[in-house]
Scaffold this active site. Sequence first.
Site, PDB file in Angstrom:
ATOM      1  N   CYS A   7      29.870  30.803 -23.678  1.00 16.93           N
ATOM      2  CA  CYS A   7      30.375  29.799 -24.619  1.00 16.93           C
ATOM      3  C   CYS A   7      30.428  28.422 -23.943  1.00 16.93           C
ATOM      4  O   CYS A   7      29.400  27.869 -23.593  1.00 16.93           O
ATOM      5  CB  CYS A   7      31.720  30.232 -25.194  1.00 16.93           C
ATOM      6  N   HIS A  25      30.223  35.123 -27.669  1.00 22.22           N
ATOM      7  CA  HIS A  25      31.160  35.809 -26.775  1.00 22.22           C
ATOM      8  C   HIS A  25      30.791  37.286 -26.701  1.00 22.22           C
ATOM      9  O   HIS A  25      31.155  38.057 -27.599  1.00 22.22           O
ATOM     10  CB  HIS A  25      32.592  35.673 -27.293  1.00 22.22           C
ATOM     11  N   GLU A  49      32.094  39.539 -24.922  1.00 24.20           N
ATOM     12  CA  GLU A  49      33.323  40.332 -24.796  1.00 24.20           C
ATOM     13  C   GLU A  49      34.019  40.536 -26.135  1.00 24.20           C
ATOM     14  O   GLU A  49      34.923  41.366 -26.242  1.00 24.20           O
ATOM     15  CB  GLU A  49      34.279  39.675 -23.785  1.00 24.20           C
TER      16      GLU A  49
END
Length: 203
Positions: free
Chosen positions: A82, A184, A186
């Site tokens: 990001c 992202h 994650e």
Amino acid sequence: MIAIIDYNAGNLRSIEKALELYTKNIVVTSDPETILSADKLVLPGVGNFGDSMKNISQKTGDCSLNEIINKCVQKVPFLGICLGMQLLLEKSEECPETPGLGVIKGDVIKFKHSEKIPHMGWNTVNQVQDIPLFEGIANNEYFYFVHSYHVNPSEKDVISGTTNYGYEFPCILNKKNVYATQFHPEKSGKNGLKMIENFVELI
């Protein structure tokens, strides 16, 4: 050891938790010696380009995180996420007077269309190059995005994946051992976790 670089940009715990699924040898740090000794580095972050670069450019002992990062990207696998991706470029429209890390040539620009900004939510990623992070992930799978700016690299051969939001923009970059994602991983479910696993397994 995987070092998550802490430069007061937030969002560190979520990537740490995701990495812990595949390795316990993780440290969150801003210590230059620890970063220099790491086998892999992750530069996450959310926030303002200018504020983040000011933090990264402050001296820690004899050198700044900026100098440390530019040394490390030449040696070990590196993942920017990001804002961490955007900081790798030379400059950003968000804060034009503040130079970026300059690891990848080009700039960061605001979306130039009437679509709702920020670009937030799930979107598909078109794989335009075969890179290790894509192993085991089908083309045009969904990943999670939250951003108002996107990278605009002048080195077009570093673009490994694109996404369409009003128009097509680069969302994954790869230059030698440096990888970067606008989304992202994650927060992107099984596909994002697979990408993180692929990064952990890089030699």
